[in-house]
Design a protein around this motif. Structure first.
Motif, short mmCIF file in Angstrom:
data_model
loop_
_atom_site.label_atom_id
_atom_site.label_comp_id
_atom_site.label_asym_id
_atom_site.label_seq_id
_atom_site.Cartn_x
_atom_site.Cartn_y
_atom_site.Cartn_z
N PHE A 118 -52.59 1.45 -3.23
CA PHE A 118 -53.60 1.72 -2.20
C PHE A 118 -53.46 0.74 -1.04
O PHE A 118 -53.43 -0.48 -1.21
CB PHE A 118 -55.00 1.60 -2.80
N GLY A 119 -53.38 1.29 0.17
CA GLY A 119 -53.32 0.47 1.37
C GLY A 119 -51.95 -0.10 1.69
O GLY A 119 -51.78 -0.74 2.73
N LYS A 120 -50.97 0.14 0.81
CA LYS A 120 -49.62 -0.39 1.05
C LYS A 120 -48.84 0.55 1.97
O LYS A 120 -48.92 1.77 1.85
CB LYS A 120 -48.86 -0.56 -0.26
N LYS A 121 -48.10 -0.03 2.87
CA LYS A 121 -47.20 0.73 3.72
C LYS A 121 -45.95 1.10 2.91
O LYS A 121 -45.66 0.43 1.91
CB LYS A 121 -46.82 -0.08 4.96
N PRO A 122 -45.25 2.17 3.28
CA PRO A 122 -44.08 2.61 2.49
C PRO A 122 -43.10 1.49 2.19
O PRO A 122 -42.56 1.42 1.07
CB PRO A 122 -43.46 3.70 3.37
N TRP A 123 -42.85 0.60 3.14
CA TRP A 123 -41.86 -0.46 2.92
C TRP A 123 -42.42 -1.61 2.09
O TRP A 123 -41.69 -2.53 1.72
CB TRP A 123 -41.35 -0.99 4.26
N GLU A 124 -43.72 -1.54 1.78
CA GLU A 124 -44.33 -2.58 0.94
C GLU A 124 -44.42 -2.17 -0.52
O GLU A 124 -44.77 -2.98 -1.37
CB GLU A 124 -45.75 -2.88 1.46
N ILE A 125 -44.09 -0.92 -0.82
CA ILE A 125 -44.20 -0.43 -2.20
C ILE A 125 -43.03 -0.98 -3.03
O ILE A 125 -41.87 -0.76 -2.68
CB ILE A 125 -44.20 1.11 -2.23
N PRO A 126 -43.33 -1.70 -4.11
CA PRO A 126 -42.28 -2.41 -4.86
C PRO A 126 -41.57 -1.54 -5.89
O PRO A 126 -41.46 -1.90 -7.06
CB PRO A 126 -43.08 -3.54 -5.53
N HIS A 127 -41.09 -0.39 -5.47
CA HIS A 127 -40.47 0.56 -6.40
C HIS A 127 -39.10 0.99 -5.89
O HIS A 127 -38.94 1.25 -4.69
CB HIS A 127 -41.34 1.81 -6.58
N ILE A 128 -38.15 1.08 -6.81
CA ILE A 128 -36.83 1.65 -6.53
C ILE A 128 -36.68 2.88 -7.40
O ILE A 128 -37.02 2.86 -8.59
CB ILE A 128 -35.70 0.66 -6.84
N ASP A 129 -36.17 3.94 -6.82
CA ASP A 129 -35.93 5.19 -7.55
C ASP A 129 -34.45 5.54 -7.39
O ASP A 129 -34.00 5.83 -6.28
CB ASP A 129 -36.82 6.30 -6.98
N THR A 130 -33.68 5.48 -8.47
CA THR A 130 -32.24 5.73 -8.37
C THR A 130 -31.95 7.16 -7.91
O THR A 130 -30.95 7.40 -7.24
CB THR A 130 -31.53 5.46 -9.70
N MET A 131 -32.81 8.11 -8.26
CA MET A 131 -32.61 9.47 -7.77
C MET A 131 -32.84 9.54 -6.27
O MET A 131 -32.10 10.21 -5.55
CB MET A 131 -33.53 10.45 -8.49
N GLU A 132 -33.83 8.82 -5.77
CA GLU A 132 -34.10 8.80 -4.34
C GLU A 132 -32.94 8.16 -3.58
O GLU A 132 -32.54 8.63 -2.51
CB GLU A 132 -35.39 8.04 -4.06
N LEU A 133 -32.37 7.08 -4.15
CA LEU A 133 -31.22 6.45 -3.51
C LEU A 133 -30.06 7.42 -3.40
O LEU A 133 -29.32 7.42 -2.41
CB LEU A 133 -30.79 5.21 -4.30
N TRP A 134 -29.89 8.27 -4.40
CA TRP A 134 -28.79 9.23 -4.42
C TRP A 134 -29.03 10.38 -3.44
O TRP A 134 -28.07 11.04 -3.00
CB TRP A 134 -28.60 9.77 -5.83
N LYS A 135 -30.25 10.63 -3.08
CA LYS A 135 -30.56 11.73 -2.15
C LYS A 135 -30.04 11.46 -0.75
O LYS A 135 -29.71 12.40 -0.02
CB LYS A 135 -32.08 11.95 -2.08
N PHE A 136 -30.01 10.20 -0.33
CA PHE A 136 -29.59 9.85 1.03
C PHE A 136 -30.34 10.66 2.08
O PHE A 136 -29.76 11.17 3.04
CB PHE A 136 -28.07 10.03 1.20
N GLY A 137 -31.65 10.82 1.85
CA GLY A 137 -32.48 11.53 2.81
C GLY A 137 -32.62 13.02 2.57
O GLY A 137 -33.40 13.69 3.25
N ASP A 138 -31.89 13.56 1.60
CA ASP A 138 -31.97 15.00 1.29
C ASP A 138 -33.09 15.22 0.28
O ASP A 138 -32.89 15.16 -0.92
CB ASP A 138 -30.63 15.46 0.72
#
Length: 239
Positions: free
Chosen positions: A144-164
């Motif tokens: 709550f209240g965190k900006k996207p770049w402040e969220i302390p999460h890594i998602d390996t599937m998201e990294l593989w998407k490269f924006g797709d």
């Protein structure tokens, strides 16, 4: 980029979930009705709400967590190891134990949580089940209240998407195309409910969950173009 984060600051994790009850007829009338409404879009006319109940574990409102496996890197000089442990058993207890781990050892700004498809599944599922059980959220899950770049999460599937954003890749497929040796799993996610409720074999599920955590860490290493873990670098530790 992944290489900017020190490996020892990351907690890798995976969860296994099942429907909250063994069968549809064990639900009260209100929950049955709510399940029928919730699942209507997915099952369409192909399945009744009762027939579709085997899949209820993927929704935090109708499922429960039976184990959370975690892994983390440690370094002594040039030697590295990857330590695996699992919280399992009664859901309230395992959630409290997992929260204690986060608060005591992974609560610094530098610490990050990492999972495959974690942003869509593992992280929100854990948070929702904690709220359902009246457990206050640890900082790493309270967005709550965190900006996207402040969220302390890594998602390996998201990294593989490269924006797709319409691209889904399973952990198994991603590991395969990256040349990561396939772990010797004797089950898959579709079997977890039966193994838990019919065979009462939680130990087998825990092993499967821990292998997924290890594979996620291996995928992350490949995304950083770093050497994969060797068998003697992986340590199972008691929680």
């Amino acid at each position: 980029m992944p290489n900017k984060i020190q490996l020892e600051h990351i907690l890798f994790l995976d969860i296994e979930t099942v429907p909250e009850k063994c069968s549809f007829d064990q639900l009260d009338d209100t929950t049955q009705e709510l399940w029928a409404h919730k699942s209507q879009y997915q099952r369409k006319e192909e399945f009744t709400a009762e027939e579709y109940y085997d899949r209820a574990g993927i929704w935090a409102e109708f499922g429960k967590i039976i184990c959370i496996s975690v892994g983390y890197f440690t370094f002594q000089g040039k030697d590295r190891s990857f330590r695996l442990t699992t919280f399992h058993g009664e859901e309230t207890t395992l959630l409290q134990e997992f929260k204690t781990l986060l608060n005591d050892h992974f609560n610094h700004t530098k610490n990050i949580l990492c999972a495959h498809n974690g942003k869509e599944f593992d992280f929100p599922y854990i948070a929702r089940r904690m709220i359902i059980h009246g457990i206050s959220l640890p900082n790493k899950l309270d967005l709550f209240g965190k900006k996207p770049w402040e969220i302390p999460h890594i998602d390996t599937m998201e990294l593989w998407k490269f924006g797709d954003y319409k691209h889904y890749t399973s952990l198994k497929l991603m590991a395969h195309v990256l040349g990561i040796p396939s772990p010797k799993e004797d089950i898959d996610g579709s079997m977890v409910k039966a193994i838990y409720y019919e065979k009462n074999d939680l130990k087998r599920i825990v092993t499967y969950c821990e292998l997924d955590v290890l594979t996620t860490a291996q995928v992350y290493l490949r995304l950083r173009n770093e050497p994969l873990l060797k068998d003697d670098e992986v340590k199972k530790v008691a929680k």
